[in-house]
Motif scaffolding. Structure first.
Motif, mmCIF file in Angstrom:
data_model
loop_
_atom_site.group_PDB
_atom_site.id
_atom_site.type_symbol
_atom_site.label_atom_id
_atom_site.label_comp_id
_atom_site.label_asym_id
_atom_site.label_seq_id
_atom_site.Cartn_x
_atom_site.Cartn_y
_atom_site.Cartn_z
ATOM 1 N N PHE A 28 0.847 -1.208 0.000
ATOM 2 C CA PHE A 28 0.000 0.000 0.000
ATOM 3 C C PHE A 28 0.880 1.256 0.000
ATOM 4 O O PHE A 28 1.783 1.392 0.830
ATOM 5 C CB PHE A 28 -0.893 -0.020 1.245
ATOM 6 C CG PHE A 28 -1.908 1.078 1.275
ATOM 7 C CD1 PHE A 28 -3.173 0.902 0.731
ATOM 8 C CD2 PHE A 28 -1.611 2.296 1.871
ATOM 9 C CE1 PHE A 28 -4.118 1.920 0.774
ATOM 10 C CE2 PHE A 28 -2.548 3.319 1.914
ATOM 11 C CZ PHE A 28 -3.798 3.129 1.361
ATOM 12 N N SER A 34 -2.926 8.764 5.194
ATOM 13 C CA SER A 34 -1.716 8.563 6.004
ATOM 14 C C SER A 34 -1.250 9.906 6.560
ATOM 15 O O SER A 34 -0.871 10.015 7.729
ATOM 16 C CB SER A 34 -0.590 7.961 5.154
ATOM 17 O OG SER A 34 -1.049 6.944 4.303
ATOM 18 N N GLY A 53 -1.951 -2.555 10.556
ATOM 19 C CA GLY A 53 -2.092 -2.279 9.126
ATOM 20 C C GLY A 53 -1.010 -1.300 8.713
ATOM 21 O O GLY A 53 -1.278 -0.218 8.194
ATOM 22 N N GLU A 75 0.861 -6.465 9.972
ATOM 23 C CA GLU A 75 0.289 -6.508 8.624
ATOM 24 C C GLU A 75 -0.122 -7.926 8.258
ATOM 25 O O GLU A 75 0.547 -8.889 8.623
ATOM 26 C CB GLU A 75 1.346 -6.090 7.592
ATOM 27 C CG GLU A 75 1.187 -4.731 7.002
ATOM 28 C CD GLU A 75 -0.030 -4.524 6.134
ATOM 29 O OE1 GLU A 75 -0.560 -5.499 5.594
ATOM 30 O OE2 GLU A 75 -0.466 -3.381 6.003
ATOM 31 N N VAL A 76 -1.228 -8.053 7.494
ATOM 32 C CA VAL A 76 -1.584 -9.352 6.908
ATOM 33 C C VAL A 76 -0.867 -9.592 5.599
ATOM 34 O O VAL A 76 -0.843 -10.721 5.114
ATOM 35 C CB VAL A 76 -3.097 -9.494 6.600
ATOM 36 C CG1 VAL A 76 -3.860 -9.963 7.797
ATOM 37 C CG2 VAL A 76 -3.688 -8.252 5.998
ATOM 38 N N SER A 103 -2.941 -10.942 11.420
ATOM 39 C CA SER A 103 -4.134 -10.106 11.338
ATOM 40 C C SER A 103 -4.340 -9.294 12.622
ATOM 41 O O SER A 103 -4.213 -9.822 13.734
ATOM 42 C CB SER A 103 -5.357 -10.992 11.086
ATOM 43 O OG SER A 103 -6.503 -10.186 10.935
ATOM 44 N N LEU A 104 -4.633 -8.040 12.435
ATOM 45 C CA LEU A 104 -5.002 -7.125 13.526
ATOM 46 C C LEU A 104 -4.027 -7.247 14.698
ATOM 47 O O LEU A 104 -2.831 -7.046 14.501
ATOM 48 C CB LEU A 104 -6.466 -7.373 13.928
ATOM 49 C CG LEU A 104 -7.450 -7.204 12.749
ATOM 50 C CD1 LEU A 104 -8.868 -7.555 13.172
ATOM 51 C CD2 LEU A 104 -7.401 -5.801 12.173
ATOM 52 N N ASP A 119 -5.003 2.350 11.478
ATOM 53 C CA ASP A 119 -5.248 2.710 10.068
ATOM 54 C C ASP A 119 -5.350 1.446 9.218
ATOM 55 O O ASP A 119 -4.636 1.293 8.233
ATOM 56 C CB ASP A 119 -4.107 3.625 9.586
ATOM 57 C CG ASP A 119 -4.303 4.099 8.159
ATOM 58 O OD1 ASP A 119 -5.462 4.102 7.688
ATOM 59 O OD2 ASP A 119 -3.300 4.451 7.513
ATOM 60 N N SER A 121 -7.387 -1.253 6.646
ATOM 61 C CA SER A 121 -8.185 -1.005 5.443
ATOM 62 C C SER A 121 -9.642 -0.751 5.803
ATOM 63 O O SER A 121 -10.232 -1.513 6.567
ATOM 64 C CB SER A 121 -8.103 -2.218 4.518
ATOM 65 O OG SER A 121 -6.761 -2.520 4.245
ATOM 66 N N PHE A 138 -6.202 -6.865 0.206
ATOM 67 C CA PHE A 138 -6.493 -6.793 1.653
ATOM 68 C C PHE A 138 -7.291 -5.525 1.951
ATOM 69 O O PHE A 138 -6.780 -4.587 2.555
ATOM 70 C CB PHE A 138 -5.186 -6.810 2.463
ATOM 71 C CG PHE A 138 -4.362 -8.041 2.230
ATOM 72 C CD1 PHE A 138 -4.745 -9.257 2.785
ATOM 73 C CD2 PHE A 138 -3.201 -7.984 1.477
ATOM 74 C CE1 PHE A 138 -3.979 -10.401 2.581
ATOM 75 C CE2 PHE A 138 -2.434 -9.115 1.266
ATOM 76 C CZ PHE A 138 -2.821 -10.327 1.812
HETATM 77 C C1 LIG Z 1 -5.108 2.024 4.420
HETATM 78 S S1 LIG Z 1 -3.683 0.987 4.404
HETATM 79 C C2 LIG Z 1 -2.626 1.911 5.501
HETATM 80 C C3 LIG Z 1 -1.170 1.542 5.434
HETATM 81 C C4 LIG Z 1 -0.253 2.521 6.172
HETATM 82 N N1 LIG Z 1 -0.728 2.777 7.512
HETATM 83 C C5 LIG Z 1 -0.135 3.809 5.410
HETATM 84 O O1 LIG Z 1 -0.556 4.848 5.913
HETATM 85 O O2 LIG Z 1 0.391 3.791 4.300
HETATM 86 C C6 LIG Z 1 -4.273 -0.341 5.361
HETATM 87 C C7 LIG Z 1 -3.341 -1.537 5.500
HETATM 88 O O3 LIG Z 1 -4.010 -2.504 6.345
HETATM 89 C C8 LIG Z 1 -3.627 -3.801 5.914
HETATM 90 N N2 LIG Z 1 -4.627 -4.742 6.437
HETATM 91 C C9 LIG Z 1 -5.838 -5.066 5.920
HETATM 92 N N3 LIG Z 1 -6.451 -5.958 6.707
HETATM 93 C C10 LIG Z 1 -5.627 -6.188 7.770
HETATM 94 C C11 LIG Z 1 -5.711 -7.020 8.929
HETATM 95 N N4 LIG Z 1 -6.775 -7.792 9.152
HETATM 96 N N5 LIG Z 1 -4.665 -7.010 9.793
HETATM 97 C C12 LIG Z 1 -3.570 -6.234 9.576
HETATM 98 N N6 LIG Z 1 -3.430 -5.436 8.473
HETATM 99 C C13 LIG Z 1 -4.457 -5.414 7.595
HETATM 100 C C14 LIG Z 1 -3.559 -3.700 4.398
HETATM 101 O O4 LIG Z 1 -2.741 -4.714 3.863
HETATM 102 C C15 LIG Z 1 -2.991 -2.267 4.220
HETATM 103 O O5 LIG Z 1 -1.597 -2.290 4.052
#
Ligand SMILES: C[S@@+](CC[C@H](N)C(=O)[O-])C[C@H]1O[C@@H](n2cnc3c(N)ncnc32)[C@H](O)[C@@H]1O
Length: 243
Positions: A28, A34, A53, A75-76, A103-104, A119, A121, A138
């Motif tokens: 991402f 961000s 995330g 991160e996933v 996850s989470l 932050d 998705s 994701f």
């Molecule tokens: C909106 S992006 C934000 C990334 C970073 N914080 C930024 O500002 O560039 C959300 C991120 O959450 C991750 N994500 C989605 N589902 C997730 C989960 N269940 N657990 C952890 N990360 C997750 C996605 O892969 C993505 O990289």
């Protein structure tokens, strides 16, 4: 657009910048969201931070540069974890910032943080697939609320007493569902809006039948300005109860 995971430099000019990180098409890319989250967070020197995330790691690095003692990014997306670790080394922050796959809050065991950056998705899957914003797919779930709501549900047990959770919400997700969940878990009085910004919706999304259907259903709220459609971004600070 880069192909096959080739990396390129990205200059972060938001809060605590400028600094350069690596990006590729599997991770991402930092956005205006961000930047708004970065502007909103309060990190005190010595704080422990969890960045759920974490993507490229950009907000983890902002937290570290604001003085956090330890930052855990989660991160996933395995490609994100790999690249974020490289970025930590490039910035000389590998002793402060640690990235974990899962996850989470799953990768954080019993860590309790002074600050959680939530932050994750939050864009509905169908909109996300048109946007191309989420490498690996994701995205936020059918309404864009499912992943942030699941994050909120497990956040409480990872926040230290009086700790702060930072949450972006958007009018292109089921924002009310996210905020209802936050109020149920933490209570209305513990939730404070920090920032608000109008963002243009890219043409390929605003012209899609998916966006029209979600708008007609009332789930997403868009504002028309001439020929453009805008969405609202908000950043919230949620404070956990004291001990
Ligand atoms: C909106 S992006 C934000 C990334 C970073 N914080 C930024 O500002 O560039 C959300 C991120 O959450 C991750 N994500 C989605 N589902 C997730 C989960 N269940 N657990 C952890 N990360 C997750 C996605 O892969 C993505 O990289």
């Amino acid at each position: 657009m880069m192909a096959d995971g080739a990396t390129h430099d990205y200059l972060w000019t938001g809060r605590s910048g400028p600094f350069t990180i690596l990006l590729n098409d599997q991770v991402f890319a930092p956005t205006h969201t961000s930047r708004e989250v970065a502007e909103g967070i309060t990190v005190h020197p010595g704080d422990t931070v969890i960045d759920v995330g974490s993507g490229s790691g950009v907000l983890s690095f902002v937290a570290a540069k604001l003085g956090a003692r330890k930052v855990f990014g989660g991160e996933v997306n395995p490609a994100s974890v790999e690249l974020a670790r490289r970025n930590a080394e490039l910035l000389g922050l590998q002793d402060v910032v640690e990235f974990r796959l899962g996850s989470l809050f799953e990768p954080f065991g019993d860590v309790r943080a002074d600050v959680v950056i939530g932050d994750v998705s939050g864009i509905p899957d169908e909109i996300a697939s048109i946007s191309g914003w989420f490498p690996g797919g994701f995205s936020g779930g059918p309404t864009g609320a499912e992943v942030p709501m699941a994050m909120l549900e497990s956040s409480r047990s990872h926040l230290a007493p009086g700790g702060r959770l930072y949450l972006p919400t958007a009018s292109i997700q089921d924002e009310n569902a996210v905020l209802r969940t936050a109020r149920r878990i933490f209570g209305e009085g513990r939730i404070r809006q920090l920032r608000e910004r109008l963002m243009p919706l890219p043409g390929k999304i605003s012209e899609s039948t998916v966006a029209r259907r979600l708008m007609d259903s009332g789930m997403v709220r868009l504002i028309r300005r001439g020929s453009r459609l805008l969405w609202e971004l908000r950043v919230w600070e949620i404070t956990a109860p004291p001990a």
